[in-house]
Design a protein around this motif. Structure first.
Motif, PDB file in Angstrom:
ATOM      1  N   LYS A   1       0.858  -1.232  -0.020  1.00  0.00           N
ATOM      2  CA  LYS A   1       0.139  -0.103  -0.001  1.00  0.00           C
ATOM      3  C   LYS A   1       0.813   1.216  -0.163  1.00  0.00           C
ATOM      4  CE  LYS A   1      -4.165  -2.143   2.043  1.00  0.00           C
ATOM      5  NZ  LYS A   1      -4.957  -2.027   3.309  1.00  0.00           N
ATOM      6  N   LEU A   2       2.099   1.181   0.341  1.00  0.00           N
ATOM      7  CA  LEU A   2       2.939   2.253   0.485  1.00  0.00           C
ATOM      8  C   LEU A   2       3.609   2.615  -0.844  1.00  0.00           C
ATOM      9  CD1 LEU A   2       4.482   1.630   3.909  1.00  0.00           C
ATOM     10  CD2 LEU A   2       2.678   3.432   3.483  1.00  0.00           C
ATOM     11  N   GLY A   3       3.653   1.434  -1.667  1.00  0.00           N
ATOM     12  CA  GLY A   3       4.545   1.651  -3.037  1.00  0.00           C
ATOM     13  C   GLY A   3       3.587   2.531  -4.085  1.00  0.00           C
ATOM     14  N   ILE A   4       4.680   3.097  -4.764  1.00  0.00           N
ATOM     15  CA  ILE A   4       4.142   4.162  -5.860  1.00  0.00           C
ATOM     16  C   ILE A   4       4.855   3.918  -7.073  1.00  0.00           C
ATOM     17  CG2 ILE A   4       3.702   6.120  -3.809  1.00  0.00           C
ATOM     18  CD1 ILE A   4       6.224   7.385  -4.887  1.00  0.00           C
ATOM     19  N   GLY A   5       4.305   4.721  -8.237  1.00  0.00           N
ATOM     20  CA  GLY A   5       5.196   4.692  -9.333  1.00  0.00           C
ATOM     21  C   GLY A   5       5.207   3.237  -9.994  1.00  0.00           C
ATOM     22  N   ASP A   6       4.475   2.315  -9.659  1.00  0.00           N
ATOM     23  CA  ASP A   6       4.584   0.747 -10.216  1.00  0.00           C
ATOM     24  C   ASP A   6       5.935   0.286  -9.944  1.00  0.00           C
ATOM     25  OD1 ASP A   6       2.146   1.081 -11.415  1.00  0.00           O
ATOM     26  OD2 ASP A   6       2.976   2.217 -13.054  1.00  0.00           O
ATOM     27  N   VAL A   7       6.568   0.754  -8.892  1.00  0.00           N
ATOM     28  CA  VAL A   7       7.705  -0.011  -8.468  1.00  0.00           C
ATOM     29  C   VAL A   7       7.467  -0.797  -6.986  1.00  0.00           C
ATOM     30  CG1 VAL A   7      10.192   0.505  -7.444  1.00  0.00           C
ATOM     31  CG2 VAL A   7       9.033   2.148  -9.215  1.00  0.00           C
ATOM     32  N   PRO A   8       7.768  -2.169  -7.109  1.00  0.00           N
ATOM     33  CA  PRO A   8       7.221  -2.702  -6.050  1.00  0.00           C
ATOM     34  C   PRO A   8       8.153  -2.517  -4.886  1.00  0.00           C
ATOM     35  CG  PRO A   8       8.045  -4.035  -8.051  1.00  0.00           C
ATOM     36  CD  PRO A   8       8.407  -2.706  -8.450  1.00  0.00           C
ATOM     37  N   PHE A   9       7.480  -2.431  -3.542  1.00  0.00           N
ATOM     38  CA  PHE A   9       8.307  -2.440  -2.384  1.00  0.00           C
ATOM     39  C   PHE A   9       8.077  -3.691  -1.707  1.00  0.00           C
ATOM     40  CE2 PHE A   9       7.849   0.551   1.725  1.00  0.00           C
ATOM     41  CZ  PHE A   9       9.051   0.158   2.074  1.00  0.00           C
ATOM     42  N   ILE A  10       9.429  -4.245  -1.706  1.00  0.00           N
ATOM     43  CA  ILE A  10       9.257  -5.812  -1.420  1.00  0.00           C
ATOM     44  C   ILE A  10      10.284  -5.922   0.069  1.00  0.00           C
ATOM     45  CG2 ILE A  10      10.139  -8.021  -1.926  1.00  0.00           C
ATOM     46  CD1 ILE A  10       9.872  -7.317  -4.783  1.00  0.00           C
ATOM     47  N   VAL A  11       9.576  -6.080   1.133  1.00  0.00           N
ATOM     48  CA  VAL A  11      10.141  -6.742   2.210  1.00  0.00           C
ATOM     49  C   VAL A  11      10.028  -7.841   2.994  1.00  0.00           C
ATOM     50  CG1 VAL A  11      10.636  -4.088   2.873  1.00  0.00           C
ATOM     51  CG2 VAL A  11       8.633  -5.345   3.758  1.00  0.00           C
ATOM     52  N   GLU A  12      10.730  -8.503   3.840  1.00  0.00           N
ATOM     53  CA  GLU A  12      10.361  -9.759   4.204  1.00  0.00           C
ATOM     54  C   GLU A  12       9.089  -9.786   5.261  1.00  0.00           C
ATOM     55  OE1 GLU A  12      13.642 -11.539   6.027  1.00  0.00           O
ATOM     56  OE2 GLU A  12      14.908 -11.729   4.078  1.00  0.00           O
ATOM     57  N   GLU A  13       8.837  -8.460   6.239  1.00  0.00           N
ATOM     58  CA  GLU A  13       8.164  -8.388   7.075  1.00  0.00           C
ATOM     59  C   GLU A  13       6.932  -7.986   6.473  1.00  0.00           C
ATOM     60  OE1 GLU A  13      10.820  -6.641   6.846  1.00  0.00           O
ATOM     61  OE2 GLU A  13      12.228  -6.606   8.585  1.00  0.00           O
ATOM     62  N   HIS A  14       5.705  -8.226   7.250  1.00  0.00           N
ATOM     63  CA  HIS A  14       4.407  -7.745   6.531  1.00  0.00           C
ATOM     64  C   HIS A  14       4.382  -6.368   6.791  1.00  0.00           C
ATOM     65  CE1 HIS A  14       0.160  -7.934   5.543  1.00  0.00           C
ATOM     66  NE2 HIS A  14      -0.174  -7.255   6.740  1.00  0.00           N
ATOM     67  N   LYS A  15       5.055  -5.504   7.617  1.00  0.00           N
ATOM     68  CA  LYS A  15       4.828  -4.110   7.677  1.00  0.00           C
ATOM     69  C   LYS A  15       6.410  -3.367   7.694  1.00  0.00           C
ATOM     70  CE  LYS A  15       0.544  -4.089   9.181  1.00  0.00           C
ATOM     71  NZ  LYS A  15      -0.455  -3.534   8.592  1.00  0.00           N
ATOM     72  N   PRO A  16       6.532  -2.533   6.760  1.00  0.00           N
ATOM     73  CA  PRO A  16       7.904  -2.129   6.467  1.00  0.00           C
ATOM     74  C   PRO A  16       8.386  -0.979   7.509  1.00  0.00           C
ATOM     75  CG  PRO A  16       6.248  -1.152   5.160  1.00  0.00           C
ATOM     76  CD  PRO A  16       5.671  -2.263   5.842  1.00  0.00           C
ATOM     77  N   LYS A  17       9.568  -0.992   7.975  1.00  0.00           N
ATOM     78  CA  LYS A  17      10.245  -0.199   9.075  1.00  0.00           C
ATOM     79  C   LYS A  17      10.664   1.261   8.263  1.00  0.00           C
ATOM     80  CE  LYS A  17      11.691  -3.603  12.200  1.00  0.00           C
ATOM     81  NZ  LYS A  17      10.393  -4.128  12.200  1.00  0.00           N
ATOM     82  N   ARG A  18      10.752   2.428   9.007  1.00  0.00           N
ATOM     83  CA  ARG A  18      11.102   3.489   8.571  1.00  0.00           C
ATOM     84  C   ARG A  18      12.591   3.628   7.566  1.00  0.00           C
ATOM     85  NH1 ARG A  18      15.672   6.039  10.374  1.00  0.00           N
ATOM     86  NH2 ARG A  18      16.134   8.250   9.888  1.00  0.00           N
ATOM     87  N   ASN A  19      13.490   2.695   7.768  1.00  0.00           N
ATOM     88  CA  ASN A  19      14.954   2.648   7.171  1.00  0.00           C
ATOM     89  C   ASN A  19      14.654   1.964   5.812  1.00  0.00           C
ATOM     90  OD1 ASN A  19      16.506   3.868   9.097  1.00  0.00           O
ATOM     91  ND2 ASN A  19      17.309   2.415   9.464  1.00  0.00           N
ATOM     92  N   GLN A  20      13.826   1.080   5.760  1.00  0.00           N
ATOM     93  CA  GLN A  20      13.526   0.262   4.458  1.00  0.00           C
ATOM     94  C   GLN A  20      12.509   1.300   3.693  1.00  0.00           C
ATOM     95  OE1 GLN A  20      11.242  -2.778   6.496  1.00  0.00           O
ATOM     96  NE2 GLN A  20      12.721  -4.437   6.106  1.00  0.00           N
ATOM     97  N   ALA A  21      11.749   2.120   4.341  1.00  0.00           N
ATOM     98  CA  ALA A  21      11.177   3.123   3.511  1.00  0.00           C
ATOM     99  C   ALA A  21      11.906   4.180   2.972  1.00  0.00           C
ATOM    100  CB  ALA A  21       9.943   3.786   4.206  1.00  0.00           C
ATOM    101  N   LEU A  22      12.889   4.749   3.542  1.00  0.00           N
ATOM    102  CA  LEU A  22      13.938   5.524   3.063  1.00  0.00           C
ATOM    103  C   LEU A  22      14.418   4.858   1.748  1.00  0.00           C
ATOM    104  CD1 LEU A  22      15.435   6.890   6.264  1.00  0.00           C
ATOM    105  CD2 LEU A  22      13.509   8.220   4.777  1.00  0.00           C
ATOM    106  N   VAL A  23      14.870   3.596   1.986  1.00  0.00           N
ATOM    107  CA  VAL A  23      15.702   3.007   0.609  1.00  0.00           C
ATOM    108  C   VAL A  23      14.657   2.931  -0.372  1.00  0.00           C
ATOM    109  CG1 VAL A  23      16.749   0.952  -0.154  1.00  0.00           C
ATOM    110  CG2 VAL A  23      17.256   1.587   2.141  1.00  0.00           C
ATOM    111  N   TYR A  24      13.369   2.261  -0.356  1.00  0.00           N
ATOM    112  CA  TYR A  24      12.387   2.261  -1.266  1.00  0.00           C
ATOM    113  C   TYR A  24      12.144   3.469  -1.888  1.00  0.00           C
ATOM    114  CZ  TYR A  24       8.063   1.975  -3.746  1.00  0.00           C
ATOM    115  OH  TYR A  24       7.014   1.867  -4.705  1.00  0.00           O
ATOM    116  N   TYR A  25      12.007   4.771  -1.301  1.00  0.00           N
ATOM    117  CA  TYR A  25      11.438   5.837  -1.971  1.00  0.00           C
ATOM    118  C   TYR A  25      12.617   6.521  -2.841  1.00  0.00           C
ATOM    119  CZ  TYR A  25       7.078   5.612   0.332  1.00  0.00           C
ATOM    120  OH  TYR A  25       5.754   5.235   0.711  1.00  0.00           O
ATOM    121  N   ARG A  26      14.017   6.468  -2.163  1.00  0.00           N
ATOM    122  CA  ARG A  26      15.264   6.737  -2.919  1.00  0.00           C
ATOM    123  C   ARG A  26      15.244   6.021  -4.537  1.00  0.00           C
ATOM    124  NH1 ARG A  26      18.136   6.199   2.063  1.00  0.00           N
ATOM    125  NH2 ARG A  26      19.091   4.506   1.343  1.00  0.00           N
ATOM    126  N   GLU A  27      14.812   4.657  -4.344  1.00  0.00           N
ATOM    127  CA  GLU A  27      15.053   3.875  -5.248  1.00  0.00           C
ATOM    128  C   GLU A  27      13.882   4.151  -6.414  1.00  0.00           C
ATOM    129  OE1 GLU A  27      17.284   1.709  -6.422  1.00  0.00           O
ATOM    130  OE2 GLU A  27      18.240   2.247  -4.533  1.00  0.00           O
TER     131      GLU A  27
END
Length: 326
Positions: free
Chosen positions: A56-82
């Motif tokens: 649900k946090l994913g944007i721009g058709d770029v998959p936001f893939i993490v092992e956990e069901h709920k992502p953490k802050r640091n994972q989100a920072l990496v994702y949005y930079r990508e």
């Protein structure tokens, strides 16, 4: 003066999404951001876990893939930079918009670095930068904070937390874990229904075992250097205190919105900017809002997971206007 067809103010997830959607339709745009990419998320507590899933946090058709069901802050920072790199977005970071004027149908956007001219303007500044005021004597003291980052500095301190929703409860749990003596004050009569379900059992356990002292139907009435006075159903009580975290919510920068001519309306939750639901356009032609600022004081209705769709609505409206001009 640099001229660009469309400018987006704010490089949060909803601002990024707006830029992506416009770029897909060939609308030349830049993002101007007073901090860095997803600055508000960067300022979240270090160990913050999101309420939403990564999908649900994913944007721009770029998959936001993490092992956990709920992502953490640091994972989100990496994702949005990508996401920014994947879509090759143009972001002017560490540049603050100071003033917006509309002259002859175009916007002049003044910043701390230069001026820009654009035909379309989208404001996606969020609300995290404007905490709600704590209007009690002593609220201006340096020991009073509206943001919580990490618990370690408060080891062996008497800490008071004002509020009973997610940010307050997350902070209380982290502070107790780090060895702070935590007291919480909440105006509600019971636990908020908006609290993340996976943390509520831990919080209630800490309260039940008196590791966190929680006062329902209570409020702070005075703060000084070494104590805090609270009003509870049992009467006033003054307790020892080193630090106060006033986790009482945030609001859009209404003065900035009004300075651009955006009309503010009053609803059951307080104040909110006026906009057309189908296009996100405000009462000012070609001036749009995107993301959580559209909710005004009701921060529980628009999140990243639904605010990200505003960008597509805005881009489509701009496309229609361009077609009508031909």
């Amino acid at each position: 003066m640099e001229k660009i067809e469309s400018i987006i103010i704010g490089a949060g997830p909803c601002g990024l999404s707006a830029s992506i959607e416009q770029k897909k339709l060939g609308i030349e745009n830049i993002i101007i951001e007073k901090g860095n990419v997803v600055e508000a998320i960067y300022n979240y507590p270090t160990h913050q876990t999101f309420f939403s899933t990564s999908e649900k946090l994913g944007i721009g058709d770029v998959p936001f893939i993490v092992e956990e069901h709920k992502p953490k802050r640091n994972q989100a920072l990496v994702y949005y930079r990508e996401v920014v790199k994947h879509h090759d977005l143009t972001i002017h970071s560490n540049e603050e918009v100071t003033k917006v004027e509309k002259i002859d149908g175009e916007f002049i956007v003044h910043t701390t670095k230069q001026n820009y001219l654009c035909q379309y303007l989208t404001v996606a500044t969020g609300y995290y930068g404007q905490p709600n005021a704590l209007e009690v004597p002593g609220s201006e003291l340096p020991k009073v904070h509206h943001y919580f980052k990490e618990a370690h500095p408060y080891f062996d301190q008497d800490v008071l937390i004002i509020g009973g929703k997610n940010s307050a409860i997350d902070a209380a749990i982290e502070l107790e874990k780090a060895g702070a003596r935590v007291t919480a004050v909440y105006r509600g009569s019971t636990y908020s229904k908006s609290v993340k379900p996976w943390i509520l059992p831990l919080y209630t356990s800490l309260v039940n075992h008196e590791k966190i002292k929680l006062h329902f139907e209570s409020e702070v009435i005075h703060i000084d250097e070494t104590t805090v006075t609270i009003r509870t159903p049992k009467g006033e009580e003054t307790i020892q205190n080193d630090t106060v975290f006033a986790m009482i919510g945030y609001h859009p920068d209404y003065a900035f919105l009004e300075s651009m001519g955006i009309e503010l309306v009053t609803n059951e939750y307080g104040t909110a900017p006026f906009y057309h639901r189908e296009t996100m356009e405000t009462n000012v032609d070609n001036l749009y809002i995107a993301g959580v600022i559209a909710a005004g004081n009701d921060a529980n209705t628009i999140f990243i997971e639904n605010g990200k769709f505003h960008g597509g609505m805005i881009a489509e409206d701009i496309r229609q206007k361009r077609m009508n001009e031909k």
